[in-house]
Motif scaffolding. Structure first.
Motif, mmCIF file in Angstrom:
data_model
loop_
_atom_site.group_PDB
_atom_site.id
_atom_site.type_symbol
_atom_site.label_atom_id
_atom_site.label_comp_id
_atom_site.label_asym_id
_atom_site.label_seq_id
_atom_site.Cartn_x
_atom_site.Cartn_y
_atom_site.Cartn_z
ATOM 1 N N SER A 329 20.708 32.268 -25.900
ATOM 2 C CA SER A 329 21.976 30.807 -24.948
ATOM 3 C C SER A 329 22.965 31.495 -23.958
ATOM 4 N N ILE A 330 23.981 32.407 -24.091
ATOM 5 C CA ILE A 330 24.420 33.567 -23.970
ATOM 6 C C ILE A 330 23.983 33.701 -23.161
ATOM 7 N N GLU A 331 23.244 34.283 -23.268
ATOM 8 C CA GLU A 331 21.911 35.309 -22.357
ATOM 9 C C GLU A 331 21.918 34.658 -20.406
ATOM 10 N N LEU A 332 21.166 33.487 -21.248
ATOM 11 C CA LEU A 332 20.797 32.372 -20.591
ATOM 12 C C LEU A 332 21.980 31.899 -19.358
ATOM 13 N N LEU A 333 23.534 31.548 -20.221
ATOM 14 C CA LEU A 333 24.759 30.744 -19.282
ATOM 15 C C LEU A 333 25.029 32.133 -18.401
ATOM 16 N N ASP A 334 24.853 33.411 -18.745
ATOM 17 C CA ASP A 334 25.215 34.318 -17.867
ATOM 18 C C ASP A 334 24.644 34.297 -17.477
ATOM 19 N N ARG A 335 22.919 33.928 -16.831
ATOM 20 C CA ARG A 335 22.723 34.295 -15.852
ATOM 21 C C ARG A 335 22.296 33.403 -15.303
#
Length: 438
Positions: A329-335
């Motif tokens: 989820s955090i990777e999604l936000l970062d991307r």
């Protein structure tokens, strides 16, 4: 005249000629043995060896003799030779270590992205044997991150007071959406939801929320966010949420992200599955578009192979989704935040591309689990105005929320939704067209 015997004297007369010959032979033999020993010592392998080998062996013998004579002390030439050899070997060793490091890094990069599912599973638990046919279920729910209170202690204290079971509704707002925000939080209160928070993007919204006893939070000054937050339109403000939400997830809280053009009719937390990283409402308007279907593409010029099967699904709505505090989820936000900072793109399009695009050469896809919300419980305004209000059975259903995302005249339609579902005014939706007039 004296004879010969008389001249030789008594001693010579006593020597036996045979003894003299024997002594000469013995002497010759002794001399030969001595010479043989000398040559055997100097040329232990004979005379018929190569000059280089012989020279090396002579040097070796000489070295041995030198070592014996000097009680183990090597000559300065030998020491210098050993030093030079040591330096050369050290340099070669350093070069080999460098090559090993480079090869190891290349191998790591080559292996990066491979077997991610296996590695993820190994971090979650021991490997198990699969069960009987039809009983195997894959891993869907990723573990949550360890909360990091140091990320934003002030926000952490607010969330401790507001959140229920470490989850809450979060909405972003500036002065441009003040009237819609009022409809938004008024209906949240009416339903009895207490775990919600407004992220104010300007001071006017802070004062407005405080005057209406609405939980509010304003971030510390950030030029990159503040300018857009104060004067940005709907899409610009919507793009900020991906940066802002990261802190909520790092603090260990699940967030139901909500645009303010939404009317709450029931408590959404009673209708979530919480089994995926992202659980989102759909922009689809029927079962096929909302949940996906096999779309057959027809190309007559291909003859026998004219039909090609494709998979299609309407996009997730980036204005209403539940996101758990997990690494994917955090990777999604970062991307999404990274791409929006570099591209002139619509945040909803980027949000869906990162969620759905698979890994392929030159691109590593996101390993995030996702779930589509029930389209009749979490309803978009196209479904409501084009289908539900015109269907006797569907119009009796009570949605959880209505998101007025398909129509630009948001505020009057939001008020009409309240009149229809809350006040019971049956004709409240009739004045509005299915679509928009512009």
């Amino acid at each position: 005249m004296i004879g010969r015997r008389d001249r030789e004297g008594p001693l010579m007369r006593n020597i036996n000629p045979n003894s003299l010959r024997k002594s000469r032979v013995l002497t010759a033999v002794a001399i030969g043995v001595f010479i043989g020993c000398v040559f055997a010592f100097l040329y232990p392998n004979g005379f018929f060896v190569s000059d280089s080998v012989a020279a090396n062996r002579r040097l070796s013998n000489a070295g041995s003799i030198t070592q014996e004579n000097s009680a183990g002390c090597e000559s300065s030439d030998r020491v210098n030779l050993l030093k030079s050899e040591f330096v050369a070997v050290s340099e070669k060793n350093a070069e080999l270590k460098k090559q090993v490091r480079e090869l190891t890094e290349r191998l790591r990069l080559a292996e990066q992205g491979k077997d991610q599912a296996q590695k993820q599973f190994l971090t979650l638990g021991k490997q198990v044997k699969p069960g009987p046919f039809g009983t195997v279920k894959g891993l869907r729910t990723n573990p949550t991150v360890v909360p990091d209170e140091s990320v934003n202690p002030r926000l952490g204290k607010i969330l401790e007071k507001v959140a229920v079971k470490r989850e809450l509704i979060v909405g972003l707002a500036n002065a441009n959406v003040k009237e819609m925000l009022e409809v938004w939080f008024t209906n949240i209160k009416r339903v009895g939801i207490t775990n919600y928070l407004v992220v104010a993007l300007d001071d006017e919204i802070v004062k407005f929320c405080e005057s209406n006893q609405v939980p509010v939070y304003k971030r510390d000054p950030d030029d990159g966010v503040d300018v857009i937050g104060r004067v940005g339109g709907n899409h610009a403000v919507s793009g900020l949420k991906f940066r802002i939400l990261r802190e909520f997830l790092q603090l260990g809280y699940s967030v139901l992200l909500s645009d303010v053009d939404i009317v709450y009719l029931q408590n959404p937390f009673d209708h979530l599955y919480r089994d995926s990283d992202v659980e989102s409402m759909s922009d689809g308007h029927n079962n096929m578009t909302a949940y996906g279907y096999n779309d057959v593409f027809d190309e007559p010029a291909m003859g026998w192979a004219r039909y090609a099967h494709t998979m299609r699904i309407w996009v997730y709505n980036s204005g209403f989704f539940y996101i758990r505090p997990t690494i994917p989820s955090i990777e999604l936000l970062d991307r999404v935040a990274t791409r929006l900072s570099k591209e002139k793109a619509w945040d909803q399009a980027v949000f869906n591309e990162e969620l759905f695009y698979p890994s392929h050469p030159g691109y590593d896809g996101l390993h995030a689990s996702r779930r589509t919300m029930d389209m009749y419980l979490f309803m978009n305004s196209k479904v409501l105005f084009k289908t539900v209000r015109n269907d006797g059975n569907l119009s009796k259903l009570k949605p959880v929320i209505i998101h007025v995302n398909y129509h630009p005249d948001k505020l009057p339609r939001m008020k009409a939704v309240v009149q229809y579902y809350v006040d019971g005014k049956q004709d409240a939706l009739k004045p509005f067209p299915d679509g928009s007039n512009w």
